[in-house]
Design a protein around this motif. Structure first.
Motif, PDB file in Angstrom:
ATOM      1  N   GLY A  91       0.806  -1.207  -0.036  1.00  0.00           N
ATOM      2  CA  GLY A  91      -0.046  -0.182   0.181  1.00  0.00           C
ATOM      3  C   GLY A  91       0.908   1.345  -0.108  1.00  0.00           C
ATOM      4  N   GLY A  92       0.159   2.287  -0.422  1.00  0.00           N
ATOM      5  CA  GLY A  92       0.997   3.479  -0.552  1.00  0.00           C
ATOM      6  C   GLY A  92       1.469   3.951   0.803  1.00  0.00           C
ATOM      7  N   LYS A  93       0.690   3.776   1.886  1.00  0.00           N
ATOM      8  CA  LYS A  93       1.055   4.072   3.436  1.00  0.00           C
ATOM      9  C   LYS A  93       2.290   3.445   3.707  1.00  0.00           C
ATOM     10  CE  LYS A  93      -2.531   4.741   6.530  1.00  0.00           C
ATOM     11  NZ  LYS A  93      -3.632   4.405   7.321  1.00  0.00           N
ATOM     12  N   HIS A  94       2.436   2.061   3.414  1.00  0.00           N
ATOM     13  CA  HIS A  94       3.661   1.354   3.692  1.00  0.00           C
ATOM     14  C   HIS A  94       4.842   1.771   2.745  1.00  0.00           C
ATOM     15  CE1 HIS A  94       5.992  -2.772   3.463  1.00  0.00           C
ATOM     16  NE2 HIS A  94       6.253  -2.264   4.737  1.00  0.00           N
ATOM     17  N   TYR A 153      -2.360  18.638   5.816  1.00  0.00           N
ATOM     18  CA  TYR A 153      -1.675  17.362   5.328  1.00  0.00           C
ATOM     19  C   TYR A 153      -2.513  16.256   5.585  1.00  0.00           C
ATOM     20  CZ  TYR A 153      -0.836  17.914  10.142  1.00  0.00           C
ATOM     21  OH  TYR A 153      -1.008  18.160  11.504  1.00  0.00           O
ATOM     22  N   TRP A 154      -2.107  15.169   4.799  1.00  0.00           N
ATOM     23  CA  TRP A 154      -2.789  13.989   5.141  1.00  0.00           C
ATOM     24  C   TRP A 154      -2.204  13.485   6.522  1.00  0.00           C
ATOM     25  CZ3 TRP A 154      -0.915   8.317   4.011  1.00  0.00           C
ATOM     26  CH2 TRP A 154      -2.070   7.509   4.331  1.00  0.00           C
ATOM     27  N   VAL A 155      -3.420  13.004   7.254  1.00  0.00           N
ATOM     28  CA  VAL A 155      -3.022  12.789   8.547  1.00  0.00           C
ATOM     29  C   VAL A 155      -1.671  11.666   8.813  1.00  0.00           C
ATOM     30  CG1 VAL A 155      -5.532  12.892   9.408  1.00  0.00           C
ATOM     31  CG2 VAL A 155      -4.822  10.840   8.432  1.00  0.00           C
ATOM     32  N   SER A 163      -4.114  16.816  -3.960  1.00  0.00           N
ATOM     33  CA  SER A 163      -4.000  16.470  -2.436  1.00  0.00           C
ATOM     34  C   SER A 163      -5.256  16.088  -1.860  1.00  0.00           C
ATOM     35  CB  SER A 163      -4.037  18.065  -1.749  1.00  0.00           C
ATOM     36  OG  SER A 163      -4.504  18.042  -0.434  1.00  0.00           O
ATOM     37  N   ASN A 164      -4.989  14.905  -0.768  1.00  0.00           N
ATOM     38  CA  ASN A 164      -5.992  14.548   0.200  1.00  0.00           C
ATOM     39  C   ASN A 164      -5.447  15.640   1.460  1.00  0.00           C
ATOM     40  OD1 ASN A 164      -7.406  13.718   2.209  1.00  0.00           O
ATOM     41  ND2 ASN A 164      -6.639  11.338   2.157  1.00  0.00           N
ATOM     42  N   PRO A 165      -6.156  16.462   2.001  1.00  0.00           N
ATOM     43  CA  PRO A 165      -7.419  16.750   1.829  1.00  0.00           C
ATOM     44  C   PRO A 165      -8.307  17.757   0.915  1.00  0.00           C
ATOM     45  CG  PRO A 165      -6.934  17.963   3.658  1.00  0.00           C
ATOM     46  CD  PRO A 165      -5.716  17.311   3.239  1.00  0.00           C
ATOM     47  N   SER A 201       7.344  12.788  -2.720  1.00  0.00           N
ATOM     48  CA  SER A 201       6.142  13.232  -3.556  1.00  0.00           C
ATOM     49  C   SER A 201       5.102  12.173  -3.585  1.00  0.00           C
ATOM     50  CB  SER A 201       6.981  13.431  -4.953  1.00  0.00           C
ATOM     51  OG  SER A 201       5.704  14.223  -5.650  1.00  0.00           O
ATOM     52  N   ASP A 202       3.975  12.371  -2.891  1.00  0.00           N
ATOM     53  CA  ASP A 202       2.936  11.446  -2.703  1.00  0.00           C
ATOM     54  C   ASP A 202       1.998  11.622  -3.846  1.00  0.00           C
ATOM     55  OD1 ASP A 202       0.812   9.752  -2.116  1.00  0.00           O
ATOM     56  OD2 ASP A 202       0.502  10.381   0.216  1.00  0.00           O
ATOM     57  N   GLU A 203       2.006  10.650  -4.966  1.00  0.00           N
ATOM     58  CA  GLU A 203       1.264  11.032  -6.002  1.00  0.00           C
ATOM     59  C   GLU A 203       0.141  10.091  -6.179  1.00  0.00           C
ATOM     60  OE1 GLU A 203       3.957  11.587  -9.190  1.00  0.00           O
ATOM     61  OE2 GLU A 203       5.009  13.066  -8.037  1.00  0.00           O
ATOM     62  N   ILE A 204      -0.338   9.365  -5.123  1.00  0.00           N
ATOM     63  CA  ILE A 204      -1.272   8.376  -5.094  1.00  0.00           C
ATOM     64  C   ILE A 204      -2.832   8.722  -5.852  1.00  0.00           C
ATOM     65  CG2 ILE A 204      -2.669   8.906  -2.786  1.00  0.00           C
ATOM     66  CD1 ILE A 204      -1.505   5.392  -3.270  1.00  0.00           C
ATOM     67  N   TYR A 205      -2.865  10.051  -5.748  1.00  0.00           N
ATOM     68  CA  TYR A 205      -4.203  10.682  -6.676  1.00  0.00           C
ATOM     69  C   TYR A 205      -3.897  10.858  -8.178  1.00  0.00           C
ATOM     70  CZ  TYR A 205      -6.615  10.301  -2.052  1.00  0.00           C
ATOM     71  OH  TYR A 205      -7.053   9.619  -0.859  1.00  0.00           O
ATOM     72  N   ASP A 206      -2.808  10.686  -8.528  1.00  0.00           N
ATOM     73  CA  ASP A 206      -2.403  11.197  -9.906  1.00  0.00           C
ATOM     74  C   ASP A 206      -3.453  10.939 -11.147  1.00  0.00           C
ATOM     75  OD1 ASP A 206      -1.831   8.485 -10.241  1.00  0.00           O
ATOM     76  OD2 ASP A 206       0.205   9.052 -11.431  1.00  0.00           O
ATOM     77  N   VAL A 254      -1.826   1.613  -6.532  1.00  0.00           N
ATOM     78  CA  VAL A 254      -3.103   1.370  -7.355  1.00  0.00           C
ATOM     79  C   VAL A 254      -4.162   1.499  -6.510  1.00  0.00           C
ATOM     80  CG1 VAL A 254      -1.791  -0.344  -8.773  1.00  0.00           C
ATOM     81  CG2 VAL A 254      -2.970  -1.332  -6.777  1.00  0.00           C
ATOM     82  N   SER A 255      -4.272   1.827  -5.179  1.00  0.00           N
ATOM     83  CA  SER A 255      -5.450   2.021  -4.377  1.00  0.00           C
ATOM     84  C   SER A 255      -6.560   2.812  -4.996  1.00  0.00           C
ATOM     85  CB  SER A 255      -5.261   2.378  -2.848  1.00  0.00           C
ATOM     86  OG  SER A 255      -4.173   1.546  -2.246  1.00  0.00           O
ATOM     87  N   LYS A 256      -6.069   3.959  -5.159  1.00  0.00           N
ATOM     88  CA  LYS A 256      -7.039   4.861  -5.675  1.00  0.00           C
ATOM     89  C   LYS A 256      -7.401   4.926  -7.072  1.00  0.00           C
ATOM     90  CE  LYS A 256      -6.494   6.525  -1.325  1.00  0.00           C
ATOM     91  NZ  LYS A 256      -7.051   6.805  -0.275  1.00  0.00           N
ATOM     92  N   GLY A 257      -6.555   5.213  -7.921  1.00  0.00           N
ATOM     93  CA  GLY A 257      -6.580   5.226  -9.293  1.00  0.00           C
ATOM     94  C   GLY A 257      -7.253   4.170 -10.163  1.00  0.00           C
ATOM     95  N   TRP A 299      -6.334  -4.327  -1.802  1.00  0.00           N
ATOM     96  CA  TRP A 299      -5.399  -5.209  -2.458  1.00  0.00           C
ATOM     97  C   TRP A 299      -4.075  -4.982  -1.900  1.00  0.00           C
ATOM     98  CZ3 TRP A 299      -6.750  -9.090  -6.290  1.00  0.00           C
ATOM     99  CH2 TRP A 299      -7.663  -8.755  -6.980  1.00  0.00           C
ATOM    100  N   ARG A 300      -3.729  -3.860  -1.171  1.00  0.00           N
ATOM    101  CA  ARG A 300      -2.519  -3.331  -0.582  1.00  0.00           C
ATOM    102  C   ARG A 300      -1.395  -3.523  -1.524  1.00  0.00           C
ATOM    103  NH1 ARG A 300      -4.074  -0.074   1.140  1.00  0.00           N
ATOM    104  NH2 ARG A 300      -2.484   0.160   2.633  1.00  0.00           N
ATOM    105  N   MET A 301      -1.300  -2.533  -2.305  1.00  0.00           N
ATOM    106  CA  MET A 301      -0.224  -2.367  -3.125  1.00  0.00           C
ATOM    107  C   MET A 301       0.118  -0.756  -3.470  1.00  0.00           C
ATOM    108  SD  MET A 301       1.028  -1.513  -6.503  1.00  0.00           S
ATOM    109  CE  MET A 301       2.109  -1.855  -7.688  1.00  0.00           C
TER     110      MET A 301
END
Ligand code: PLP
Length: 397
Positions: A99-102, A124-126, A174-176, A203-208, A235-238, A244-246
């Protein structure tokens, strides 16, 4: 004496998860709660991705995978970086995590020493502050507000830098807030960083993939920055694959090697099945993702016009992700009966208990006076939720 380490005692619980928990409790009591506190697409994982996972199980792809991810998956990530951003990475610069968090915590643990300063533009994201604390680093918060569309200026960055600054964390989209940094804005930040070579950028680009017109730009694309930037994505958001946790990072080689070493002692490689599904996600048609984004955009436009019609709420137009971050200071200090709404946390709790809509207080994201609303839910629920919010706010005196 507590058996729990000081490291853990200093960590906060996730505020977004706490809100989800509270709304589940009320739902269990039979109340009809609309949950706008969620941070995940309300769509199911596309069929071809699920089929790839089923095939992997049937083919007995069930043995230990390599720690940094299958070569085929890392090659697919390199191809994606090349196609979407024009950036060249080799597979040994890519580490796949749970996951992105990991991915983010790997990078922070791999690069931050005790008392190193990490600059975080707020809101910022929590999770960022807590992960920095876990590494015994010091979060340095730079406040932004709705007037700057929640973006940090080059001057603000310059002012926050000290000899101890080691990292800047950026999140775009950005989240939020849904805000996105433009090429010009990133170039201005990079000009400041050029004078401070000890600072790397995470650079957190999870929402790209979830942007509504403005093209996503990565700090790694800015001249002279690639060797100082770690791109985190997943892959979580897009691809609607939160379960699935990747996640993955593309990093300078020494940092990638450090993450590999850390992950080798902590988790090893992630689920072989998830990796097979992720290869399908990254190498086959993005059409389902485009359709999801189109639907998010449609809802964004509806919610924007509904929020604009509520007296006292001030709201910007998010360019990506699936959140609104309205300013609600007009309601702080008001009363419901004899209960004073003293801050955004009280307001979020009031909206939940009286309006039956779950949101998240801005304070959870380091920005008092705001709340976060997710529009990753159906149009029908969104319309009803905003109606309830408007009524609940109007009842405050
Ligand atoms: N980064 C941001 C800004 C997020 O909002 C999230 C998820 O909410 C993540 C990273 C983590 O994503 P994942 O679910 O892949 O761990």
């Amino acid at each position: 004496m507590s058996q729990i380490s000081n490291r853990l005692l200093s960590l906060s619980e996730s505020a977004t998860l706490a809100m989800t928990q509270k709304s589940r409790e009320l739902q269990a009591q039979g109340l009809d709660i609309i949950n706008l506190s969620i941070g995940e697409p309300d769509f199911n994982t596309p069929e071809h991705i699920k089929q790839a996972a089923i095939k992997a199980i049937e083919n007995n792809q069930t043995h230990y995978p390599p720690v940094p991810g299958y070569p085929e998956l890392r090659k697919a990530i390199c191809a994606r970086m090349k196609n979407s951003l024009g950036l060249e990475y080799t597979p040994d610069q890519v580490i796949v995590s749970a996951g992105g968090k990991h991915s983010l915590v790997n990078i922070i643990l791999a690069t931050i020493n005790k008392d190193d300063e990490v600059i975080l533009p707020a809101p910022y994201w929590v999770t960022y502050t807590e992960q920095v604390k876990l590494a015994e680093g010091k979060p340095v918060i730079v406040n932004t507000d709705i007037n700057s569309n929640f973006k940090m200026s080059a001057a603000q960055l310059e002012q926050a830098i000290t000899p101890r600054t080691r990292m800047l964390i950026l999140c775009s989209p950005s989240n939020p807030t849904g805000s996105m940094y433009t090429h010009e804005e990133l170039t201005a930040l990079a000009a400041v960083l050029a004078r401070h070579p000890q600072i790397i950028v995470l650079s957190d680009e999870i929402y790209d993939m979830i942007s509504y017109g403005q093209k996503h730009v990565s700090m790694a694309q800015i001249d002279g920055m690639k060797d100082r930037v770690v791109v985190a994505n997943g892959v979580s958001k897009g691809y609607a694959m939160t379960g699935w946790r990747m996640g993955y990072v593309c990093a300078p080689l020494d940092i990638a090697k450090a993450c590999n070493k850390l992950q080798g002692q902590m988790t090893s490689g992630i689920s072989s099945i998830t990796q097979a599904a992720s290869i399908a996600a990254l190498t086959q048609s993005d059409e389902p993702s485009r359709q999801m984004t189109a639907e998010f955009k449609r809802r964004r436009d509806i919610v924007k016009s509904l929020l604009d019609a509520i007296p006292g709420i001030e709201v910007n137009m998010p360019e990506g992700a699936f959140y609104f971050f309205p300013k609600v200071t007009a309601f702080i200090g008001k009363k419901f009966g004899d209960k004073v709404i003293a801050n955004s946390s009280d307001l979020a709790m009031y909206l939940l208990t009286e309006g039956h809509v779950a949101t998240v207080a801005g304070s959870a994201f380091g920005a008092e006076g705001y709340i976060r609303l997710s529009y990753a839910t159906s149009e029908e629920k969104l319309r009803e939720a905003i109606k309830r919010i408007a009524a609940a706010l109007a009842a405050l005196k």
